[in-house]
Design an enzyme around this catalytic site. Structure first.
Site: not given
Length: 278
Positions: A47, A69, A184
Site C-alpha cells: 500500500d 490508494k 481518515m
C-alpha cells in the site's frame, strides 16, 4: 517457537497469502513475524503508506506490486487486488499483502481474506500495530487511563463515495464517553465536530490531530473540540492523520515524549542509539 516459512524463491505446491500489517508508519514498528514473511516473500503487494525501508527488506528477485490508494484515487480497485492475490497464490508463490497499520482495522483486510477463503487459497493474518493506538501514544496520549477513560472507540471519518452523510452515528458516540479515536477524518472534521456537539459532547472537550504519526515529520495540533477543525485547517494538516477526542488528551502536557518535526535525542543507553553507532 516461530513457524518455519518455506525457503525464499522455492515454489510451493500450493501458494499462500500472508496479510501483513506494516505498522503505523515507522519501519521499526513492524512485528518480527511480519518482517520474516516480508523477507521470504516471492511477491509483495503493498500500500501507499508502507515505509520504503520495509520494501528494502524484500529479497532480490522478489516482485513488488504497488496497490496504493489515495483519497479519490485508487491505483488498483479492490476487486483487482483480490484477483491479483488469488492469481499469484495459484502460481505457487508466497504472497505478502503488506498493509499499513493492522490489516483488520479499516484496512479492508477482511474483504481480502473473504475473497481468499472463497477461492480456497490458504492465508494467514499477521496483525500489525494499529495507528489508532500507536499514533496517540507517540503524541503522549494513552487512549485509556484510570480515572479518565475506561473505554476507547475507534471509528472512521471516511464517507463512502457518493454518500451524502457518514454512516457513523456521531451524536450517539457523543454520549458514549471515554476516548474517541478517528481515522481518515481530516476532510470531514468540521462535520464530525458539529455532529458531536449536536449530540451533547462539551465544546471544551480536549481534542488532538496528529499528522504523519510515529514518523520524523509528525505534527500535532491540540485544542478544544469547538476549535480543533479550524486549528487543524490553519496548520495545513493533511492525511494521514489521527484525531483523538477526550480527557486523556490533557496528559500530553506531562507524557509527550516524541518531539514533533523530528525525534527527540536518544539517551546514551537507548538500544536504538547503540544500534546507530554500530
Amino acid at each position: 517457537m516461530s513457524e518455519k516459512l518455506q525457503q525464499p524463491g522455492v515454489p510451493l505446491e500450493r501458494g499462500k497469502v500472508y496479510l501483513v500489517g506494516a505498522g503505523p508508519g515507522a519501519p521499526d514498528l513492524i512485528t518480527v513475524k511480519g518482517l520474516r514473511c516480508l523477507r521470504a516473500a516471492d511477491v509483495v503487494i503493498y500500500d501507499r503508506l508502507v515505509a520504503p525501508e520495509l520494501l528494502a527488506e524484500v529479497r532480490a528477485g522478489a516482485e513488488l506490486i504497488f496497490a496504493g490508494k489515495r483519497p479519490g484515487c485508487h491505483q488498483l480497485p479492490q476487486a483487482e487486488i483480490n484477483r491479483l492475490l488469488i492469481e499469484q497464490a495459484r502460481r505457487g508463490r508466497l504472497v505478502v499483502r503488506l498493509k499499513g497499520g493492522d490489516p483488520f482495522v479499516f484496512g479492508r483486510g477482511g474483504e481480502e481474506a473473504e475473497a481468499l477463503a472463497q477461492a480456497g487459497i490458504p492465508f494467514e493474518v499477521v496483525p500489525g500495530v494499529s495507528a489508532a493506538l500507536a499514533v496517540p501514544a507517540y503524541a503522549g496520549v494513552p487512549v485509556t487511563h484510570r480515572g479518565l477513560a475506561s473505554l476507547v472507540t475507534i471509528v472512521t471519518g471516511h464517507k463512502e463515495r457518493g454518500a451524502e452523510a457518514s454512516a457513523v452515528d456521531w451524536r450517539t458516540l457523543a454520549r458514549v464517553g471515554g476516548t474517541l479515536v478517528i481515522l481518515m477524518g481530516v476532510k470531514t472534521l468540521p462535520q464530525i465536530v458539529a455532529e458531536l456537539q449536536a449530540g451533547g459532547l462539551n465544546a471544551e472537550t480536549p481534542a488532538l490531530v496528529v499528522e504523519w504519526g510515529t514518523l520524523p515529520q509528525q505534527r500535532s495540533v491540540e485544542g478544544r473540540l469547538a476549535e480543533i477543525a479550524e486549528r487543524a485547517a490553519q496548520a495545513g494538516i493533511r492525511a494521514p492523520a489521527v484525531i483523538v477526542v477526550g480527557e486523556v488528551v490533557r496528559l500530553r502536557e506531562v507524557l509527550a515524549w516524541f518531539q514533533d518535526e523530528g525525534t527527540a535525542p536518544l539517551a546514551a543507553d537507548d538500544p536504538y542509539a547503540i544500534m546507530a553507532d554500530e
